[in-house]
Scaffold this active site. Structure first.
Site, PDB file in Angstrom:
ATOM      1  N   LYS A 147      35.237  40.496  29.761  1.00  0.00           N
ATOM      2  CA  LYS A 147      36.415  39.664  30.031  1.00  0.00           C
ATOM      3  C   LYS A 147      36.382  38.383  29.199  1.00  0.00           C
ATOM      4  CE  LYS A 147      36.958  41.824  34.479  1.00  0.00           C
ATOM      5  NZ  LYS A 147      36.454  41.952  35.840  1.00  0.00           N
TER       6      LYS A 147
ATOM      7  N   GLN B 144      34.006  38.467  40.733  1.00  0.00           N
ATOM      8  CA  GLN B 144      33.629  39.839  40.382  1.00  0.00           C
ATOM      9  C   GLN B 144      33.130  40.577  41.626  1.00  0.00           C
ATOM     10  OE1 GLN B 144      34.006  41.450  37.416  1.00  0.00           O
ATOM     11  NE2 GLN B 144      33.232  43.288  38.394  1.00  0.00           N
TER      12      GLN B 144
ATOM     13  N   ASP C  10      43.264  38.498  39.704  1.00  0.00           N
ATOM     14  CA  ASP C  10      43.131  39.925  40.031  1.00  0.00           C
ATOM     15  C   ASP C  10      44.313  40.463  40.834  1.00  0.00           C
ATOM     16  OD1 ASP C  10      40.967  41.223  38.914  1.00  0.00           O
ATOM     17  OD2 ASP C  10      39.544  40.573  40.427  1.00  0.00           O
TER      18      ASP C  10
END
Length: 293
Positions: free
Chosen positions: A54, A98, A121
């Site tokens: 990322k 994460q 997200d």
């Protein structure tokens, strides 16, 4: 019939990143630099690889990246302190925690502590709730990256889902559950069926499906013999299996023979994975554009 055409996530994601680079440059010309933050807890190799990827993506398109890594021993309070830090950081447009988190951390509490406007997200309960409530209007909040990536991958290959019966296999919060919400929005207009461990006859559901989105994380559970001929298959689930020589390799939920039955199929790796990463960047850029409007 001829082998399936490939839904190339790598090439599609590269095209999207090129478009995002131009949008980031346009923001920079107005004095705005989007910033993506990550919070990684622990030393899981897969999670470390994803987070590293990322930040590499950010560098490619001109997004600033902010990385917070915490040890496996980090307490819930320490993780929440990192969340508050990014909530308050004006350089951070959006960020992700994460997943999965270590077992001693309450994942729900951590996700709910994220500022919904910085939820890169698209998994904050408020943003998922907005997706539930909004069937017709354009979305102005971030969408979950993998479900959005699945739909954009199909759209970029000229495939419309309108009127199609789409079977989603797996009910996880990152893919399975929100996937149906996106599929049944009026601008997509698919019929969504969600199968899971309580489904009594998966083979019967597969035979009816025009499109299969396999997101169970169970290696090769989707068998070619059960697919409707000409079905479109997205292989999303990720597992690591021994390749026979003691080396762990990434594999998907769909057995290779499915390529002889399907009309289109996404490879795994190289299909939906790159799209998920591209959608994360898109969410951050879109948040910057909204804030700068």
């Amino acid at each position: 019939m001829s082998p399936a055409q490939i839904l190339d996530g790598k090439a599609t994601a590269a095209a999207i990143k090129a478009e995002l680079t131009e949008r980031v440059a346009a923001l920079a010309a107005r004095g705005v630099t989007p910033g993506l933050g990550t919070i990684l807890v622990g030393s899981d190799p897969g999670s470390q690889w994803y987070v590293g990827g990322k930040h590499k993506d950010c560098a490619e398109v001109g997004i600033k990246s902010i990385r917070i890594d915490l040890p496996d021993s980090a307490t819930q309070d320490e993780v929440l302190a990192a969340v508050r830090q990014l909530n308050a950081d004006p350089a951070c447009t959006g960020y992700i925690v994460q997943l999965p988190l270590p077992a001693h951390i309450d994942q729900d509490v951590v996700l709910e502590a994220i500022d919904p406007d910085k939820d890169a997200d698209g998994l904050h309960p408020m943003n998922l709730g907005r997706l539930v409530a909004n069937v017709n209007r354009p979305m102005t909040s971030p969408l979950p990256c993998t479900p959005k990536g699945c739909i954009v991958l199909l759209e970029r290959h000229g495939i419309s889902l309108a009127g199609k019966r789409v079977l989603v296999v797996g009910r996880g919060v990152t893919i399975g559950r929100p996937m149906g919400l996106l599929l049944t929005r009026r601008d997509i207009n698919a019929t969504a069926v969600l199968a899971h461990t309580g489904t009594t006859d998966l083979a019967a559901e597969l035979r009816l499906a025009d499109v299969v989105i396999a997101a169970a994380g169970s290696p090769h559970m989707i068998k070619a013999v059960d697919l409707k001929p000409g079905a479109i298959v997205l292989d999303v689930g990720v597992s690591r299996v021994d390749n026979g020589s003691g080396k762990a390799v990434v594999t998907g939920d769909v057995e290779p023979a499915a390529a002889e039955v399907a009309s289109w199929i996404s490879p795994n790796p190289g299909g939906v994975g790159p799209m998920t990463r591209a959608m994360l960047l898109a969410n951050v850029v879109e948040a910057s554009e909204r804030a700068a409007a």
